[in-house]
Write a protein that holds these residues in place. Structure first.
Motif, PDB file in Angstrom:
ATOM      1  N   TYR A   1       0.322  16.938  -2.069  1.00  0.00           N
ATOM      2  CA  TYR A   1      -0.800  16.811  -3.004  1.00  0.00           C
ATOM      3  C   TYR A   1      -1.338  18.156  -3.505  1.00  0.00           C
ATOM      4  O   TYR A   1      -1.540  18.329  -4.710  1.00  0.00           O
ATOM      5  N   PRO A   2      -1.585  19.124  -2.629  1.00  0.00           N
ATOM      6  CA  PRO A   2      -2.133  20.404  -3.127  1.00  0.00           C
ATOM      7  C   PRO A   2      -1.228  21.113  -4.142  1.00  0.00           C
ATOM      8  O   PRO A   2      -1.713  21.882  -4.971  1.00  0.00           O
ATOM      9  N   LYS A   3       0.057  20.829  -4.112  1.00  0.00           N
ATOM     10  CA  LYS A   3       1.007  21.470  -5.029  1.00  0.00           C
ATOM     11  C   LYS A   3       1.030  20.815  -6.412  1.00  0.00           C
ATOM     12  O   LYS A   3       1.596  21.369  -7.350  1.00  0.00           O
ATOM     13  N   ILE A   4       0.430  19.643  -6.539  1.00  0.00           N
ATOM     14  CA  ILE A   4       0.453  18.918  -7.806  1.00  0.00           C
ATOM     15  C   ILE A   4      -0.460  19.607  -8.811  1.00  0.00           C
ATOM     16  O   ILE A   4      -1.573  20.026  -8.476  1.00  0.00           O
ATOM     17  N   ASN A   5       0.007  19.707 -10.035  1.00  0.00           N
ATOM     18  CA  ASN A   5      -0.760  20.331 -11.112  1.00  0.00           C
ATOM     19  C   ASN A   5      -2.131  19.666 -11.233  1.00  0.00           C
ATOM     20  O   ASN A   5      -2.230  18.439 -11.238  1.00  0.00           O
ATOM     21  N   ASN A   6      -3.166  20.468 -11.358  1.00  0.00           N
ATOM     22  CA  ASN A   6      -4.529  19.939 -11.451  1.00  0.00           C
ATOM     23  C   ASN A   6      -4.769  19.139 -12.730  1.00  0.00           C
ATOM     24  O   ASN A   6      -5.730  18.385 -12.808  1.00  0.00           O
TER      25      ASN A   6
ATOM     26  N   SER B   1       0.823  -1.217   0.000  1.00  0.00           N
ATOM     27  CA  SER B   1       0.000   0.000   0.000  1.00  0.00           C
ATOM     28  C   SER B   1       0.855   1.264   0.000  1.00  0.00           C
ATOM     29  O   SER B   1       0.558   2.230  -0.716  1.00  0.00           O
ATOM     30  N   LEU B   2       1.908   1.261   0.792  1.00  0.00           N
ATOM     31  CA  LEU B   2       2.784   2.434   0.852  1.00  0.00           C
ATOM     32  C   LEU B   2       3.557   2.622  -0.456  1.00  0.00           C
ATOM     33  O   LEU B   2       3.744   3.755  -0.912  1.00  0.00           O
ATOM     34  N   LYS B   3       3.978   1.528  -1.066  1.00  0.00           N
ATOM     35  CA  LYS B   3       4.649   1.624  -2.371  1.00  0.00           C
ATOM     36  C   LYS B   3       3.697   2.219  -3.414  1.00  0.00           C
ATOM     37  O   LYS B   3       4.107   3.024  -4.256  1.00  0.00           O
ATOM     38  N   VAL B   4       2.434   1.823  -3.361  1.00  0.00           N
ATOM     39  CA  VAL B   4       1.441   2.359  -4.298  1.00  0.00           C
ATOM     40  C   VAL B   4       1.258   3.853  -4.064  1.00  0.00           C
ATOM     41  O   VAL B   4       1.310   4.649  -5.006  1.00  0.00           O
ATOM     42  N   ILE B   5       1.048   4.254  -2.820  1.00  0.00           N
ATOM     43  CA  ILE B   5       0.849   5.676  -2.510  1.00  0.00           C
ATOM     44  C   ILE B   5       2.057   6.485  -2.968  1.00  0.00           C
ATOM     45  O   ILE B   5       1.917   7.476  -3.691  1.00  0.00           O
ATOM     46  N   ASN B   6       3.238   6.066  -2.554  1.00  0.00           N
ATOM     47  CA  ASN B   6       4.449   6.830  -2.872  1.00  0.00           C
ATOM     48  C   ASN B   6       4.748   6.831  -4.367  1.00  0.00           C
ATOM     49  O   ASN B   6       5.126   7.856  -4.936  1.00  0.00           O
ATOM     50  N   GLY B   7       4.550   5.698  -5.011  1.00  0.00           N
ATOM     51  CA  GLY B   7       4.816   5.615  -6.446  1.00  0.00           C
ATOM     52  C   GLY B   7       3.860   6.455  -7.271  1.00  0.00           C
ATOM     53  O   GLY B   7       4.276   7.172  -8.189  1.00  0.00           O
ATOM     54  N   ILE B   8       2.587   6.380  -6.947  1.00  0.00           N
ATOM     55  CA  ILE B   8       1.594   7.126  -7.725  1.00  0.00           C
ATOM     56  C   ILE B   8       1.735   8.626  -7.509  1.00  0.00           C
ATOM     57  O   ILE B   8       1.673   9.402  -8.469  1.00  0.00           O
ATOM     58  N   ILE B   9       1.947   9.041  -6.284  1.00  0.00           N
ATOM     59  CA  ILE B   9       2.108  10.486  -6.047  1.00  0.00           C
ATOM     60  C   ILE B   9       3.363  10.991  -6.745  1.00  0.00           C
ATOM     61  O   ILE B   9       3.360  12.074  -7.337  1.00  0.00           O
ATOM     62  N   SER B  10       4.426  10.204  -6.735  1.00  0.00           N
ATOM     63  CA  SER B  10       5.644  10.598  -7.464  1.00  0.00           C
ATOM     64  C   SER B  10       5.357  10.741  -8.954  1.00  0.00           C
ATOM     65  O   SER B  10       5.841  11.672  -9.600  1.00  0.00           O
TER      66      SER B  10
ATOM     67  N   LEU C   1       2.406  11.436 -10.293  1.00  0.00           N
ATOM     68  CA  LEU C   1       1.570  12.627 -10.473  1.00  0.00           C
ATOM     69  C   LEU C   1       2.430  13.887 -10.483  1.00  0.00           C
ATOM     70  O   LEU C   1       2.200  14.797 -11.274  1.00  0.00           O
ATOM     71  N   LYS C   2       3.414  13.936  -9.594  1.00  0.00           N
ATOM     72  CA  LYS C   2       4.285  15.121  -9.493  1.00  0.00           C
ATOM     73  C   LYS C   2       5.056  15.359 -10.785  1.00  0.00           C
ATOM     74  O   LYS C   2       5.360  16.496 -11.121  1.00  0.00           O
ATOM     75  N   THR C   3       5.378  14.279 -11.506  1.00  0.00           N
ATOM     76  CA  THR C   3       6.179  14.411 -12.727  1.00  0.00           C
ATOM     77  C   THR C   3       5.354  14.181 -13.992  1.00  0.00           C
ATOM     78  O   THR C   3       5.912  14.039 -15.073  1.00  0.00           O
ATOM     79  N   SER C   4       4.033  14.165 -13.847  1.00  0.00           N
ATOM     80  CA  SER C   4       3.145  13.923 -14.985  1.00  0.00           C
ATOM     81  C   SER C   4       3.357  14.985 -16.063  1.00  0.00           C
ATOM     82  O   SER C   4       3.551  16.164 -15.770  1.00  0.00           O
TER      83      SER C   4
END
Length: 153
Positions: free
Chosen positions: A111-116, A40-49, A51-54
């Protein structure tokens, strides 16, 4: 933000069960509590990472399965196969779980800093926008917390 509150609550729950990371119940899952947390933590960290570089140029398009799971907030057990990148190691270590947990807390705060317009491509759910991606994280994390609760009963 509602998703941040739920994910933060779920991370707090992980923290309370980390001491029982070696527990198993083969009637529930062949995986341990630690496996569920690590994944679960790998999923959270991987997906947010991701999103940040999308590249922010993909048009969101959910699959029927994705729409169903996000609408019902339910993922059937045993219905998917985790990609190798989010599979826990053979031996799960307490310190690794704690480090991943702290990283997840930091990532959620970002999360709030990630591009919409950021998107995430999920193997089964399709291309999800930022909001749907966080809803997926909430549903996915809760799915694994339910498994943990059943293992520990």
């Amino acid at each position: 933000m509602k998703e941040l509150t739920k994910l933060t609550k779920y991370l707090n729950r992980f923290e309370t069960v980390i001491p029982q990371f070696e527990e198993k119940n083969l009637l529930v899952s062949k995986s341990s509590v630690g496996w569920q947390i690590d994944h679960s933590l790998k999923v959270i960290n991987g997906i947010i990472s991701q999103l940040k570089t999308s590249s922010n140029d993909k048009k969101p398009k959910s699959t029927l399965l994705g729409k169903f799971c996000l609408l019902t907030r339910y993922i059937p057990r045993g219905s998917g196969k985790a990609p190798k990148v989010v599979l826990p190691p053979e031996v799960i270590k307490l310190n690794d779980l704690l480090e991943q947990l702290e990283l997840a807390r930091l990532n959620i705060k970002d999360y709030p800093k990630i591009n919409n317009k950021a998107t995430f491509k999920h193997l089964y759910f399709g291309i999800l926008n930022k909001t749907s991606t966080f809803k997926f994280l909430e549903v996915h994390t809760n799915h694994h917390l339910k498994i943990i609760d059943d293992i520990l009963k």
